[in-house]
Motif scaffolding. Structure first.
Motif, PDB file in Angstrom:
ATOM      1  N   TRP A 124     -13.017   7.020   7.619  1.00 42.61           N
ATOM      2  CA  TRP A 124     -14.221   6.326   8.087  1.00 42.61           C
ATOM      3  C   TRP A 124     -15.446   7.226   7.950  1.00 42.61           C
ATOM      4  O   TRP A 124     -16.495   6.814   7.427  1.00 42.61           O
ATOM      5  CB  TRP A 124     -13.992   5.911   9.530  1.00 42.61           C
ATOM      6  N   GLN A 125     -15.320   8.477   8.395  1.00 46.65           N
ATOM      7  CA  GLN A 125     -16.440   9.409   8.318  1.00 46.65           C
ATOM      8  C   GLN A 125     -16.807   9.747   6.888  1.00 46.65           C
ATOM      9  O   GLN A 125     -17.963  10.074   6.596  1.00 46.65           O
ATOM     10  CB  GLN A 125     -16.101  10.681   9.109  1.00 46.65           C
ATOM     11  N   ALA A 126     -15.843   9.619   5.975  1.00 48.73           N
ATOM     12  CA  ALA A 126     -16.114   9.884   4.556  1.00 48.73           C
ATOM     13  C   ALA A 126     -16.836   8.734   3.875  1.00 48.73           C
ATOM     14  O   ALA A 126     -17.286   8.882   2.734  1.00 48.73           O
ATOM     15  CB  ALA A 126     -14.810  10.182   3.830  1.00 48.73           C
ATOM     16  N   GLY A 127     -16.924   7.563   4.532  1.00 50.81           N
ATOM     17  CA  GLY A 127     -17.694   6.450   3.987  1.00 50.81           C
ATOM     18  C   GLY A 127     -16.888   5.350   3.357  1.00 50.81           C
ATOM     19  O   GLY A 127     -17.471   4.407   2.805  1.00 50.81           O
ATOM     20  N   VAL A 128     -15.558   5.424   3.412  1.00 46.50           N
ATOM     21  CA  VAL A 128     -14.750   4.291   2.957  1.00 46.50           C
ATOM     22  C   VAL A 128     -14.937   3.150   3.958  1.00 46.50           C
ATOM     23  O   VAL A 128     -14.839   3.361   5.173  1.00 46.50           O
ATOM     24  CB  VAL A 128     -13.264   4.666   2.855  1.00 46.50           C
ATOM     25  N   VAL A 129     -15.230   1.953   3.479  1.00 45.42           N
ATOM     26  CA  VAL A 129     -15.458   0.813   4.370  1.00 45.42           C
ATOM     27  C   VAL A 129     -14.123   0.379   4.973  1.00 45.42           C
ATOM     28  O   VAL A 129     -13.171   0.084   4.255  1.00 45.42           O
ATOM     29  CB  VAL A 129     -16.106  -0.358   3.615  1.00 45.42           C
ATOM     30  N   LEU A 130     -14.059   0.338   6.295  1.00 49.77           N
ATOM     31  CA  LEU A 130     -12.879  -0.128   7.013  1.00 49.77           C
ATOM     32  C   LEU A 130     -13.128  -1.557   7.466  1.00 49.77           C
ATOM     33  O   LEU A 130     -14.169  -1.842   8.073  1.00 49.77           O
ATOM     34  CB  LEU A 130     -12.590   0.761   8.227  1.00 49.77           C
ATOM     35  N   ALA A 131     -12.200  -2.449   7.186  1.00 46.95           N
ATOM     36  CA  ALA A 131     -12.393  -3.861   7.490  1.00 46.95           C
ATOM     37  C   ALA A 131     -11.046  -4.506   7.763  1.00 46.95           C
ATOM     38  O   ALA A 131      -9.993  -3.929   7.482  1.00 46.95           O
ATOM     39  CB  ALA A 131     -13.092  -4.570   6.329  1.00 46.95           C
TER      40      ALA A 131
END
Length: 246
Positions: A124-131
């Protein structure tokens, strides 16, 4: 490609009947891809079906939906063992993680056994979108309401807590959801709770709720809180959040 900031799209939707397949991805899934900012290639989507036991027949249908959408969709299966050697490396290579519904209680137990609670925070902190949808929405919050224990809805309170709120899903389609959220907020079992009608998603940048969106006209999101009414007593307040139509 990473999103510019940690991003979560928590939903009660994302699927629709397919033209030539049983299901296709609806606008909420496509919006999650848009949030990643990927251009010039097929978006990389990781599907997690942990909450339903990594059912291979459903994986097949999700794969078909990914093909229809033009995604490079793969699956992270944890049953009966992880199907990738390095889970964190695999997830960091995705544009979007999409978590399907089912038992959020079982999902959280299995994820913690595989250290995904810590891994997802870094992803999440790396910028991968979590959905995700339903259990795939509640998991990102402190907790919410669930039928994981049986037909009678109960509270779950051991979510990953990437978002410092609680979550209510299927708010308009299951009659017991709204009154239970209100009772649990009144009792202090749940704190500020963000809820979605079917077809609605909530967008968070970092831990800030920035937008409600919908793939279904006429639906809404809600913020349920406990607020002082006369200086000595508190009452449950439900604020309707009108979403942007996708």
């Amino acid at each position: 490609m990473a999103s510019k900031s940690p991003t979560i799209l928590a939903t009660s939707g994302g699927y629709k009947p397919g033209a030539r397949t049983r299901l296709e991805f609806n606008k909420l899934v496509h919006y999650a891809v848009d949030l990643s900012g990927v251009t010039g290639r097929a978006p990389r989507i990781a599907h997690l079906g942990t909450a339903s036991g990594d059912q291979r027949w459903f994986n097949s249908e999700i794969s078909e939906a990914g093909n229809v959408a033009g995604f490079r969709l793969t699956h992270l299966n944890l049953f009966s063992m992880p199907n990738v050697g390095n889970i964190e490396e695999y997830l960091l290579g995705q544009d979007v993680v999409w978590v399907n519904g089912g038992s959020v209680v079982n999902l959280l137990a299995v994820w913690r056994a595989h250290e995904l609670d810590a891994i997802f925070r870094r992803v999440w902190q790396a910028g991968v979108v979590l959905a995700g949808v339903s259990a795939g929405s509640i998991c990102w919050f402190r907790g919410g309401t669930t039928d994981s224990f049986g037909p009678e809805l109960r509270a779950v309170s051991n979510g990953l807590a990437l978002l410092p709120y609680d979550n209510g899903v299927h708010y308009d389609s299951e009659a017991a959801r709204r009154p239970l959220v209100h009772r649990l907020v009144a009792a202090g079992t749940l704190g500020e709770t963000h809820c979605t009608d079917d077809g609605v998603g909530l967008l968070y940048r970092g831990t800030q709720l920035v937008e409600a969106v919908t793939e279904t006209p006429g639906k809404a999101a809600y913020r349920v809180t406990l607020a002082a009414s006369d200086g000595s007593t508190a009452e449950v307040v439900e604020e309707r959040l009108d979403p942007t139509e996708l």
